[in-house]
Design an enzyme around this catalytic site. Sequence first.
Site, short mmCIF file in Angstrom:
data_model
loop_
_atom_site.label_atom_id
_atom_site.label_comp_id
_atom_site.label_asym_id
_atom_site.label_seq_id
_atom_site.Cartn_x
_atom_site.Cartn_y
_atom_site.Cartn_z
N TYR A 124 -4.19 0.34 -5.38
CA TYR A 124 -2.81 0.97 -4.88
C TYR A 124 -2.02 1.34 -6.24
O TYR A 124 -1.06 2.11 -5.99
CB TYR A 124 -1.98 -0.31 -4.38
N TRP A 150 0.79 -1.40 -0.16
CA TRP A 150 -0.03 -0.19 -0.01
C TRP A 150 0.80 1.34 -0.04
O TRP A 150 1.98 1.31 0.71
CB TRP A 150 -1.00 0.15 1.21
#
Length: 271
Positions: free
Chosen positions: A42, A13
């Site tokens: 992401y 992330w």
Amino acid sequence: MTEEIPRIGLGTWKNQEKNSCANAVEAALEAGYRHIDTAQIYGNERHVGEGIEKSDVPRDEVFVATKLWNTNLTYNETGKHQDDAYQSALRSRDLLGAEAIDLLYVHWPAEDYDDGTLAALDRLYEEDVIEAVGVSNFTPELLRDAERKLDAPLIANQVEAHPLLPQDEMLSVAEDLGIDVVAYSPLGHGNALDLPEVQEVAEKHGATPAQVCIAWSLERGAKPIPKSESPERVRENYGAVGLDLDDEDVEMVNSVGERQRFIDPDFAPDW
């Protein structure tokens, strides 16, 4: 690829820069990780695939998980809507450079999530686009509902879990269902590292507070996915696998009385 989720994974992330992401993934695989976690939102699925390709670890030994974003949860059985769950999963597979996605999660039970999403996941499983299904940020009730309706194997619920949010109920429910709990933010966004209980256990073992948080998660049966962009920190975190906490250590960390959830967007379920 087996449906068994490796004990520890690398979270990616916010690691969107191409070289940073690919290098972290490569370093993780060299250190011993075999589980890499990403998501459509992401914006780094291609970089994750490149990092796997750069490493010397055979692709069939790497367990890769990604997640359907909230805007990609509808399902049209014709499969022609480019933003639906089916088509977006095909794009994710291509970006990852994989023959099949080892684990595909529903990122949040939000927006257009419904039984149609689950039908799309069943189709993706039947067509060998994915090896298994996961859900993320699901409550116990939502988890039971998804498990009951899916034909494909539901093997994980990925939730925020750390010493400040131990997720005791979720661990119990998941164990009853035979489903893994994958713990994201196992360091509590760094806040768990300063807890006196964690630091005391770290000092006892000559370990880092991060290693203690990760090892504590492992001892409780969760599968943590600590994230880092630093290859050095990635390797350091993996050292938690060799850290044996005794019952006293686990109880020390369990004794943390403060509770805090760090990921709680407006579209989150009613926890």
